[in-house]
Design a protein around this motif. Structure first.
Motif, PDB file in Angstrom:
ATOM      1  N   UNK B  72     -78.494 -32.351  25.626  1.00  0.00           N
ATOM      2  CA  UNK B  72     -77.320 -31.389  26.480  1.00  0.00           C
ATOM      3  C   UNK B  72     -77.970 -31.195  27.820  1.00  0.00           C
ATOM      4  N   UNK B  73     -78.945 -31.529  28.086  1.00  0.00           N
ATOM      5  CA  UNK B  73     -79.599 -31.168  29.523  1.00  0.00           C
ATOM      6  C   UNK B  73     -79.923 -32.378  30.255  1.00  0.00           C
ATOM      7  N   UNK B  74     -81.189 -32.548  30.316  1.00  0.00           N
ATOM      8  CA  UNK B  74     -81.440 -33.472  30.919  1.00  0.00           C
ATOM      9  C   UNK B  74     -80.969 -35.098  30.522  1.00  0.00           C
ATOM     10  N   UNK B  75     -80.839 -36.007  31.566  1.00  0.00           N
ATOM     11  CA  UNK B  75     -80.101 -37.172  31.265  1.00  0.00           C
ATOM     12  C   UNK B  75     -80.901 -38.349  31.621  1.00  0.00           C
ATOM     13  N   UNK B  76     -80.975 -39.518  30.877  1.00  0.00           N
ATOM     14  CA  UNK B  76     -81.448 -40.684  31.774  1.00  0.00           C
ATOM     15  C   UNK B  76     -80.765 -41.762  31.623  1.00  0.00           C
ATOM     16  N   UNK B  77     -80.825 -42.250  32.745  1.00  0.00           N
ATOM     17  CA  UNK B  77     -80.009 -43.731  32.808  1.00  0.00           C
ATOM     18  C   UNK B  77     -81.093 -44.713  32.755  1.00  0.00           C
ATOM     19  N   UNK B  78     -80.989 -45.774  31.880  1.00  0.00           N
ATOM     20  CA  UNK B  78     -81.719 -46.716  31.717  1.00  0.00           C
ATOM     21  C   UNK B  78     -80.925 -48.149  31.905  1.00  0.00           C
ATOM     22  N   UNK B  79     -81.876 -48.952  32.658  1.00  0.00           N
ATOM     23  CA  UNK B  79     -81.285 -50.388  32.990  1.00  0.00           C
ATOM     24  C   UNK B  79     -82.375 -51.149  32.645  1.00  0.00           C
ATOM     25  N   UNK B  80     -81.712 -52.175  31.879  1.00  0.00           N
ATOM     26  CA  UNK B  80     -82.780 -53.227  31.192  1.00  0.00           C
ATOM     27  C   UNK B  80     -82.571 -54.511  31.970  1.00  0.00           C
ATOM     28  N   UNK B  81     -83.627 -55.216  32.046  1.00  0.00           N
ATOM     29  CA  UNK B  81     -83.791 -56.600  32.700  1.00  0.00           C
ATOM     30  C   UNK B  81     -82.979 -56.487  33.978  1.00  0.00           C
ATOM     31  N   UNK B  82     -83.255 -55.643  34.990  1.00  0.00           N
ATOM     32  CA  UNK B  82     -82.790 -55.498  36.146  1.00  0.00           C
ATOM     33  C   UNK B  82     -82.633 -56.730  36.854  1.00  0.00           C
ATOM     34  N   UNK B  83     -81.247 -56.940  37.683  1.00  0.00           N
ATOM     35  CA  UNK B  83     -80.951 -57.942  38.285  1.00  0.00           C
ATOM     36  C   UNK B  83     -80.773 -57.443  39.857  1.00  0.00           C
ATOM     37  N   UNK B  84     -80.852 -58.340  40.800  1.00  0.00           N
ATOM     38  CA  UNK B  84     -80.633 -58.037  42.266  1.00  0.00           C
ATOM     39  C   UNK B  84     -79.257 -57.126  42.452  1.00  0.00           C
ATOM     40  N   UNK B  85     -78.229 -57.396  41.552  1.00  0.00           N
ATOM     41  CA  UNK B  85     -76.997 -56.691  42.039  1.00  0.00           C
ATOM     42  C   UNK B  85     -76.905 -55.505  41.388  1.00  0.00           C
ATOM     43  N   UNK B  86     -78.264 -54.924  40.764  1.00  0.00           N
ATOM     44  CA  UNK B  86     -78.161 -53.554  40.414  1.00  0.00           C
ATOM     45  C   UNK B  86     -78.671 -52.812  41.348  1.00  0.00           C
TER      46      UNK B  86
END
Lengths: 113, 116
Positions: B72-86
């Motif tokens: 409920x405090x720190x948050x993580x955004x994870x992106x797997x298998x990144x693409x150029x459009x990310x």
């Protein structure tokens, strides 16, 4: 679709002159409207908001905005522009029961010395 | 007090790599939002947390995107298998408990992700 629009990509104004950055909205029901400013390589900074009440809202750094229901507008204004006001300005709205903001495309304000 | 902080500020990833972006909200802020800002555009909503509960993830563009906020405090955004459009700036924002939607959101400086 419910949204906000900023019809001008770029606004130029001379230092000391009044400035206006335009925003129109298309929202069913009562709109909750916000203005944010973004300086290069920095996050968005809150300027002011309209929830209800007086149509003229005063915010940070001498900015104000006027809510006009008949024209569905929420234009940002300042009586006397400063060079340091040069930045990217975003209008945003909360739509319905959603908690997130929906942003316009932004207006780059340049105040010329 | 301290504002919203995000790390790293800049991230370069090769296409196909996984990345993790961190957000530290303002202490005591219950609501946390992630937005994606493409070059020359306004921020677009990704996901929303109230405390540890992810209440809205309708803006996540694909199942490669995953966000969490386990305590409920720190948050993580994870992106797997990144693409150029990310490639974009990823902004985190927090606000106090907001039943009405009146409260403004406070934004961090963002993480600029470049996918090569």
């Amino acid at each position: 679709a419910q949204s906000v629009a900023q019809p001008e990509d770029q606004v130029n104004v001379a230092e000391g002159n009044p400035l206006t950055v335009k925003c129109t909205y298309s929202v069913s029901g009562n709109p909750y409207l916000f203005w944010y400013v973004q300086y290069p390589n920095r996050g968005l900074q809150f300027l002011l908001k309209y929830i209800t009440g007086d149509n003229l809202v005063k915010g940070s750094y001498g900015f104000e905005a006027e809510f006009n229901k008949s024209q569905t507008s929420f234009h940002l204004k300042k009586p006397s522009a400063l060079v340091s006001d040069s930045a990217l300005y975003f209008c945003a709205v909360r739509i319905g029961s959603a908690r997130q903001l929906t942003f316009g495309s932004g207006t780059q304000l340049t105040v010329l010395p | 007090g301290a504002g919203v902080s995000q790390s790293p500020r800049y991230k370069v990833a090769k296409r196909g790599q996984d990345v993790a972006l961190r957000c530290d909200p303002i202490s005591g802020h219950v609501s946390l939002f992630w937005y994606q800002q493409a070059l020359g555009q306004g921020p677009e909503f990704l996901t929303y947390f109230q405390n540890e509960a992810q209440l809205d993830k309708s803006g996540l563009p694909s199942d490669r995107f995953f966000a969490e906020r386990p305590e409920g405090s720190v948050s993580t955004l994870k992106i797997q298998r990144t693409q150029q459009e990310d490639s974009a700036v990823y902004l985190c924002a927090s606000s106090v408990r907001d039943k009405s939607g009146y409260n403004e959101q406070f934004f961090g400086p963002g993480t600029r992700l470049t996918v090569l």
